[in-house]
Design an enzyme around this catalytic site. Structure first.
Site, mmCIF file in Angstrom:
data_model
loop_
_atom_site.group_PDB
_atom_site.id
_atom_site.type_symbol
_atom_site.label_atom_id
_atom_site.label_comp_id
_atom_site.label_asym_id
_atom_site.label_seq_id
_atom_site.Cartn_x
_atom_site.Cartn_y
_atom_site.Cartn_z
ATOM 1 N N THR A 24 74.669 6.549 -45.510
ATOM 2 C CA THR A 24 75.561 6.842 -44.519
ATOM 3 C C THR A 24 75.319 8.274 -44.023
ATOM 4 O O THR A 24 74.267 9.088 -44.225
ATOM 5 C CB THR A 24 77.074 6.557 -44.725
ATOM 6 O OG1 THR A 24 77.761 6.546 -43.377
ATOM 7 C CG2 THR A 24 77.570 7.476 -45.788
ATOM 8 N N ASN A 25 76.285 8.856 -43.143
ATOM 9 C CA ASN A 25 76.152 10.416 -42.893
ATOM 10 C C ASN A 25 77.662 10.918 -42.826
ATOM 11 O O ASN A 25 78.599 10.203 -43.106
ATOM 12 C CB ASN A 25 75.580 10.275 -41.397
ATOM 13 C CG ASN A 25 76.220 9.728 -40.522
ATOM 14 O OD1 ASN A 25 77.325 9.845 -39.963
ATOM 15 N ND2 ASN A 25 75.554 8.522 -39.863
ATOM 16 N N ALA A 26 77.780 12.083 -42.683
ATOM 17 C CA ALA A 26 79.013 12.841 -42.546
ATOM 18 C C ALA A 26 80.337 12.752 -41.546
ATOM 19 O O ALA A 26 81.009 13.405 -41.470
ATOM 20 C CB ALA A 26 78.894 14.300 -43.163
ATOM 21 N N SER A 27 79.593 11.848 -40.414
ATOM 22 C CA SER A 27 80.689 11.583 -39.535
ATOM 23 C C SER A 27 82.058 11.207 -39.815
ATOM 24 O O SER A 27 82.337 10.612 -40.742
ATOM 25 C CB SER A 27 80.243 10.567 -38.563
ATOM 26 O OG SER A 27 81.111 10.407 -37.539
#
Ligand code: CTP
Length: 205
Positions: A24-27
Site C-alpha cells: 500500500t502507500n501512505a495516503s
C-alpha cells in the site's frame, strides 16, 4: 444552482500478497474526504469510493485497484465529474497466495503486474463527464503533471508534492485543459477542496 453528481475516490489501495499482507502507500484519504465534504456542503450529490472508512461519509468501500476500477465503472456513466484523489497502486502481485507465506532463509521475490489505469480508462471513455486527476511529483512537477493531463485525456490535473501525503495542509498547482497553471498556496486541505470544487462548478454549470 443545478445539482451535480461528483464521483470521488479516496485513500490508498491495498494489493494483497497473501491473506494477511499487502502493498500500500501512505495516503490518508484526507484530500478525497475534503473534496467530498466541499461538494456536499455546496449542495451537490457525491458518490465516494474509498479504501478508508470514515464515519462522516456514506461510501462504497473497496480495497484493491481492481475493486476500485469496478466501482468507478459502475458509477461513471451517471456522474458529471470524476475526481481520482485516491492513491491507486500502479502494480499488484501477479499471483496472490491463498495461504500465508511462510518465512524461509532465502530471498523472496514477488512478481508484480501493472494495474489498470482507472483515470486513463475514464479519459478514454468519457462522454460529457469532467475527469480530474492528481499527480504527485517529486521533480519537474509541471512538466510531469502536464504529461499526465494530455496522455490520460483529462480536463484538469491537480499536482502536489510528496509532503502532502498524510498532512492536513498542502500546496497544489492546478492546470485545466487549454488554460495556464495556477497555484493555490499552502492551506488546509478543506480550504483547497472548496476552491477546487468551485473551479469545477465554473466548468460544469
Ligand atoms: N490512477 C488511476 N489508476 C491507477 C493509478 C493511478 O486512476 N492504476 C490515478 C490516481 O488516482 C491519480 C493519478 O492517476 O489521480 C496519478 O497518476 P499516475 O500516472 O498513477 O501517477 P504516478 O503513480 O505518480 O505515476 P508515475 O509514477 O509515472 O509518476
Amino acid at each position: 444552482m443545478a445539482k451535480l453528481h461528483f464521483l470521488i475516490t479516496a485513500g490508498g489501495t491495498r494489493e494483497y500478497i497473501d491473506p494477511v499482507r499487502f502493498i500500500t502507500n501512505a495516503s490518508s484519504g484526507k484530500m478525497g474526504f475534503a473534496l467530498a465534504n466541499a461538494a456536499l456542503k455546496t449542495g451537490h450529490k457525491v458518490t465516494l469510493i474509498s479504501t478508508i472508512k470514515n464515519p462522516e461519509f456514506k461510501s462504497v468501500n473497496v480495497e484493491s485497484a481492481e475493486q476500485m476500477f469496478k466501482a468507478v465503472k459502475k458509477y461513471f456513466t451517471k456522474c458529471d465529474c470524476l475526481i481520482m484523489a485516491a492513491a491507486v497502486s500502479d502494480y499488484t502481485p501477479a499471483k496472490k497466495s491463498k495461504i500465508k507465506i511462510k518465512k524461509s532463509t532465502s530471498n523472496l521475490t514477488i512478481k508484480l503486474k501493472p494495474t489498470t489505469d482507472i483515470l486513463k480508462w475514464a479519459g478514454k471513455n468519457k462522454k460529457n463527464q469532467i475527469v480530474v486527476g492528481f499527480a504527485l511529483e517529486d521533480r519537474n512537477l509541471r512538466k510531469n503533471a502536464e504529461k499526465k493531463l494530455q496522455s490520460k485525456n483529462l480536463d484538469m490535473i491537480i499536482a502536489n508534492e510528496p509532503s502532502a501525503i498524510g498532512s492536513e495542509k498542502s500546496t497544489v498547482q492546478i492546470k485545466r485543459k487549454n488554460s495556464d497553471w495556477r497555484i493555490l498556496p499552502k492551506a488546509d486541505k478543506s480550504f483547497l477542496a472548496k476552491r477546487i470544487i468551485n473551479l469545477l462548478c465554473q466548468d460544469l454549470l
